[in-house]
Write a protein that holds these residues in place. Sequence first.
Motif, PDB file in Angstrom:
ATOM      1  N   CYS A  12       7.237  -0.838  81.048  1.00 22.99           N
ATOM      2  CA  CYS A  12       5.888  -0.386  80.454  1.00 22.99           C
ATOM      3  C   CYS A  12       4.828  -1.408  80.564  1.00 22.99           C
ATOM      4  O   CYS A  12       4.986  -2.475  80.347  1.00 22.99           O
ATOM      5  CB  CYS A  12       6.358   0.094  78.842  1.00 22.99           C
ATOM      6  SG  CYS A  12       4.497   0.486  78.048  1.00 22.99           S
ATOM      7  N   THR A  14       1.876  -1.488  79.028  1.00 25.14           N
ATOM      8  CA  THR A  14       1.338  -1.613  77.789  1.00 25.14           C
ATOM      9  C   THR A  14       2.261  -2.756  76.978  1.00 25.14           C
ATOM     10  O   THR A  14       1.565  -3.753  76.459  1.00 25.14           O
ATOM     11  CB  THR A  14       1.092  -0.472  77.015  1.00 25.14           C
ATOM     12  OG1 THR A  14       0.459   0.516  77.755  1.00 25.14           O
ATOM     13  CG2 THR A  14       0.281  -0.523  75.679  1.00 25.14           C
ATOM     14  N   CYS A  15       3.501  -2.591  76.804  1.00 25.48           N
ATOM     15  CA  CYS A  15       4.291  -3.329  75.799  1.00 25.48           C
ATOM     16  C   CYS A  15       5.363  -3.972  76.552  1.00 25.48           C
ATOM     17  O   CYS A  15       6.034  -4.984  76.078  1.00 25.48           O
ATOM     18  CB  CYS A  15       4.926  -2.498  74.616  1.00 25.48           C
ATOM     19  SG  CYS A  15       6.168  -1.379  75.273  1.00 25.48           S
ATOM     20  N   THR A  41       3.938   3.876  81.620  1.00 24.08           N
ATOM     21  CA  THR A  41       3.930   3.520  80.084  1.00 24.08           C
ATOM     22  C   THR A  41       4.976   4.144  79.414  1.00 24.08           C
ATOM     23  O   THR A  41       5.209   5.275  79.771  1.00 24.08           O
ATOM     24  CB  THR A  41       2.404   4.180  79.625  1.00 24.08           C
ATOM     25  OG1 THR A  41       1.373   3.679  80.343  1.00 24.08           O
ATOM     26  CG2 THR A  41       1.964   3.894  78.244  1.00 24.08           C
ATOM     27  N   CYS A  45       4.348   4.203  73.657  1.00 22.15           N
ATOM     28  CA  CYS A  45       2.861   3.856  73.992  1.00 22.15           C
ATOM     29  C   CYS A  45       2.210   5.172  74.531  1.00 22.15           C
ATOM     30  O   CYS A  45       0.956   5.072  74.124  1.00 22.15           O
ATOM     31  CB  CYS A  45       2.825   2.709  74.994  1.00 22.15           C
ATOM     32  SG  CYS A  45       3.582   1.039  74.285  1.00 22.15           S
ATOM     33  N   ARG A  48       1.130   6.583  71.219  1.00 20.00           N
ATOM     34  CA  ARG A  48       0.084   6.009  70.510  1.00 20.00           C
ATOM     35  C   ARG A  48      -1.188   5.813  71.239  1.00 20.00           C
ATOM     36  O   ARG A  48      -2.269   6.159  70.427  1.00 20.00           O
ATOM     37  CB  ARG A  48       0.858   4.569  70.604  1.00 20.00           C
ATOM     38  CG  ARG A  48      -0.532   3.712  69.497  1.00 20.00           C
ATOM     39  CD  ARG A  48       0.532   2.299  69.586  1.00 20.00           C
ATOM     40  NE  ARG A  48       1.769   2.256  69.067  1.00 20.00           N
ATOM     41  CZ  ARG A  48       2.691   1.894  69.895  1.00 20.00           C
ATOM     42  NH1 ARG A  48       2.521   0.957  70.986  1.00 20.00           N
ATOM     43  NH2 ARG A  48       3.887   1.740  69.521  1.00 20.00           N
ATOM     44  N   HIS A  49      -1.417   6.050  72.568  1.00 23.63           N
ATOM     45  CA  HIS A  49      -2.553   6.298  73.255  1.00 23.63           C
ATOM     46  C   HIS A  49      -2.971   7.419  73.981  1.00 23.63           C
ATOM     47  O   HIS A  49      -3.692   7.487  74.767  1.00 23.63           O
ATOM     48  CB  HIS A  49      -2.697   4.908  74.059  1.00 23.63           C
ATOM     49  CG  HIS A  49      -2.227   3.504  73.539  1.00 23.63           C
ATOM     50  ND1 HIS A  49      -3.331   2.944  72.823  1.00 23.63           N
ATOM     51  CD2 HIS A  49      -1.169   2.768  73.725  1.00 23.63           C
ATOM     52  CE1 HIS A  49      -2.604   1.659  72.580  1.00 23.63           C
ATOM     53  NE2 HIS A  49      -1.449   1.775  72.891  1.00 23.63           N
ATOM     54  N   SER A  59      -6.705   1.218  80.808  1.00 22.19           N
ATOM     55  CA  SER A  59      -5.811   0.458  79.951  1.00 22.19           C
ATOM     56  C   SER A  59      -6.500  -0.687  79.169  1.00 22.19           C
ATOM     57  O   SER A  59      -5.781  -0.874  78.145  1.00 22.19           O
ATOM     58  CB  SER A  59      -4.422   0.411  80.538  1.00 22.19           C
ATOM     59  OG  SER A  59      -4.484  -0.534  81.614  1.00 22.19           O
ATOM     60  N   TRP A  62      -7.480   0.141  75.759  1.00 19.46           N
ATOM     61  CA  TRP A  62      -6.581   0.736  74.712  1.00 19.46           C
ATOM     62  C   TRP A  62      -6.342  -0.632  73.717  1.00 19.46           C
ATOM     63  O   TRP A  62      -5.671  -0.809  72.966  1.00 19.46           O
ATOM     64  CB  TRP A  62      -5.195   1.060  75.285  1.00 19.46           C
ATOM     65  CG  TRP A  62      -5.358   2.024  76.196  1.00 19.46           C
ATOM     66  CD1 TRP A  62      -6.417   2.799  76.897  1.00 19.46           C
ATOM     67  CD2 TRP A  62      -4.331   2.767  76.878  1.00 19.46           C
ATOM     68  NE1 TRP A  62      -6.027   3.594  77.995  1.00 19.46           N
ATOM     69  CE2 TRP A  62      -4.630   3.177  77.847  1.00 19.46           C
ATOM     70  CE3 TRP A  62      -2.785   2.375  77.076  1.00 19.46           C
ATOM     71  CZ2 TRP A  62      -3.621   4.260  78.620  1.00 19.46           C
ATOM     72  CZ3 TRP A  62      -1.864   2.924  77.770  1.00 19.46           C
ATOM     73  CH2 TRP A  62      -2.377   3.822  78.563  1.00 19.46           C
TER      74      TRP A  62
END
Length: 62
Positions: A12, A14-15, A41, A45, A48-49, A59, A62
């Motif tokens: 991911c 993002t995280c 992603t 996530c 969430r986004h 991104s 975000w």
Amino acid sequence: MSEATGPAPVTCATCGATPQDEAVARLTWSRGTENGREVWTCDQCSRRHLRSIEGKLDSAWW
């Protein structure tokens, strides 16, 4: 001659999560392209986004 490699592991963007089962992740995670590279992603996530993704925001926003 260079040795061919398989697809990059799914992580991911993002995280930083990595899936336990990559085959399932390729079905449930979101894949996109940013600056010419493939980004993944995770499903959490992505939820969430969602509005940012649908609005095609980078991104970084975000």
